[in-house]
Design an enzyme around this catalytic site. Structure first.
Site, PDB file in Angstrom:
ATOM      1  N   HIS A 411       0.814  -1.215   0.000  1.00  9.72           N
ATOM      2  CA  HIS A 411       0.000   0.000   0.000  1.00  9.72           C
ATOM      3  C   HIS A 411       0.846   1.264   0.000  1.00  9.72           C
ATOM      4  O   HIS A 411       0.315   2.366  -0.166  1.00  9.72           O
ATOM      5  CB  HIS A 411      -0.930   0.007   1.220  1.00  9.72           C
ATOM      6  N   ASP A 415      -2.521   3.094  -4.248  1.00  4.08           N
ATOM      7  CA  ASP A 415      -3.755   2.957  -3.493  1.00  4.08           C
ATOM      8  C   ASP A 415      -4.633   1.878  -4.126  1.00  4.08           C
ATOM      9  O   ASP A 415      -4.250   1.222  -5.105  1.00  4.08           O
ATOM     10  CB  ASP A 415      -4.493   4.294  -3.407  1.00  4.08           C
TER      11      ASP A 415
END
Length: 440
Positions: A411, A415
């Site tokens: 992450h 995104d």
């Protein structure tokens, strides 16, 4: 403006201190003579203390929860101005001390006893819980409201000073208790239970587990363990997945095999080709994180790792320069690496340099998983088994060949929108393979 200091008066019965429970006034508030200004608790009772002065609160000398000694400063009150005098409840000019009346506290204003409220002096009734006769009658005439359960973040609801002293003597945190008395009040039994629980002997240790044998964690297994541990420690991973209709892909493979039986191509090779094309469109997933430089390093080419189970454990051989190979070339290299992995013949070059991993756990007859990213890579695509399942096509339920694809990604590099975009690209290629192969 004259400021007078009111000290905690002699409480009688040998008591030398009291705890400030709550202030009934704040700095800047007007105060009348005999108006209760603070609630304190002693070892005997919890009571309100009235002010012997009229004026404006100038300073509170003790915070709530603090213990104050008799004679210590409690509150300072500035005398009211002549233009706006503050009048308290009417009182007789002199109130004789009754039984148990206390002498003036050390440092108290000697003019307080017998002074007249309208003259700006105190009423003289500075015993804890008492004011003038009229103020005393007024407080007695009001019923104390029923206790309500304490709100989160407030002081624990304790009425009895005996309960508070019992908790203090046995180091019981009242804020950690839930009162069982009406209104959520903490009762003596609640504190006693906490004391009993704290003094109870620890539970006996569980008997040792029977050990069948011990397997040394070394070699390839140790390397894999270290890499996966580092992945979990350093990579904030997330996983997204989708069900895929692979019916057309299976049919495309069957047709290619029918045209050239001597050159079979596996389904995994098609998926590998679609993955490489997807990484060209979403380069964040083909990258490295450089924490020291604070950078995401996007890589120019794709070295595609293929998770494989070998005799020495889980291995990830690498198809180098996968972005330069077509479907048949990818199939040939994947087959070579799989054979070498089963035979334990992979070299160092075969196991290093990967930039993205493809994990076909469907060969173990399972549908899905959330695999761990192969550090220092930033993403991994998992493929489940392909099964015949009911599927809605053009409004009708028909049997289709369905598989689940899952993408685990770092992450830090992207995104969810980027991850979903890549996954949908691969899925769309699988569901329309002929169109995809003509374009990539």
């Amino acid at each position: 403006m004259t400021t007078r200091q009111f000290r905690l008066p002699d409480l009688g019965e040998g008591l030398t201190e009291a705890e400030v429970l709550r202030w009934l006034v704040a700095v800047g508030d007007p105060v009348a003579v005999d108006q209760p200004v603070v609630e304190v608790e002693t070892a005997k009772a919890s009571v309100e203390v009235p002010s012997p002065y009229a004026g404006v609160v100038a300073e509170l000398h003790a915070a709530e929860g603090r213990t104050v000694d008799v004679g210590a400063p409690l509150i300072s009150i500035a005398a009211p101005s002549a233009r706006a005098p503050l009048a308290g409840p009417s009182a007789p000019a002199s109130v004789p001390p009754g039984p148990g009346a206390a002498a003036p506290a050390p440092g108290a204003d000697p003019s307080v006893p017998g002074a007249d409220a309208s003259g700006g002096e105190g009423s003289g009734n500075v015993l804890v819980g008492y004011g003038t006769a009229e103020a005393r009658r007024g407080r007695r005439g009001r019923r104390r409201p029923a206790a309500a359960p304490p709100a989160p973040g407030t002081r624990p609801l304790v009425i009895s000073p005996i309960v508070r002293r019992l908790a203090r003597d046995h180091h019981v945190d009242l804020a950690a208790l839930t009162g069982t008395a009406p209104g959520g009040v903490i009762a003596r039994r609640d504190v006693e239970r906490a004391i009993e629980a704290a003094s109870a002997p620890p539970a006996p240790p569980a008997p040792p587990l029977a050990v069948r044998d011990r397997v040394p964690l070394r070699g390839v297994r140790r390397t894999v363990a270290d890499r996966l541990t580092r992945s979990r420690q350093e990579i904030p991973d997330a996983t997204t997945w989708v069900d895929v209709d692979a019916t057309d892909l299976v049919e495309t493979r069957r047709q290619m095999l029918a045209r050239d039986p001597d050159s079979p191509v596996g389904v995994l090779a098609f998926i590998a080709r679609f993955v490489v094309a997807g990484l060209a469109r979403y380069p964040d997933l083909n990258s490295r994180v450089d924490p020291a430089a604070g950078e995401i390093v996007r890589l120019a080419g794709v070295n595609l790792g293929i998770a494989a189970q070998g005799e020495r454990g889980l291995l990830v051989p690498v198809v180098h320069d996968a972005h330069e190979r077509n479907v048949r070339e990818l199939h040939g290299e994947i087959a070579r690496l799989a054979t070498a992995a089963r035979a334990g013949e992979l070299g160092v070059a075969d196991l290093t340099g990967g930039t993205f991993t493809l994990n076909n756990y469907g060969v173990f007859n399972v549908d899905g998983a959330t695999p761990i990213i192969n550090h220092p890579e930033t993403a991994l695509l998992g493929v489940g088994r392909i099964l015949d399942r009911p599927w809605v096509v053009d409004g009708e339920i028909v049997p289709r060949k369905i598989a689940q694809f899952s993408l685990t990604f770092d992450h830090r590099v992207c995104d969810g929108a980027t991850a979903a975009g890549f996954l949908r690209f691969v899925v769309d290629c699988v569901e329309r393979p002929a169109d995809a192969l003509a374009l990539i």
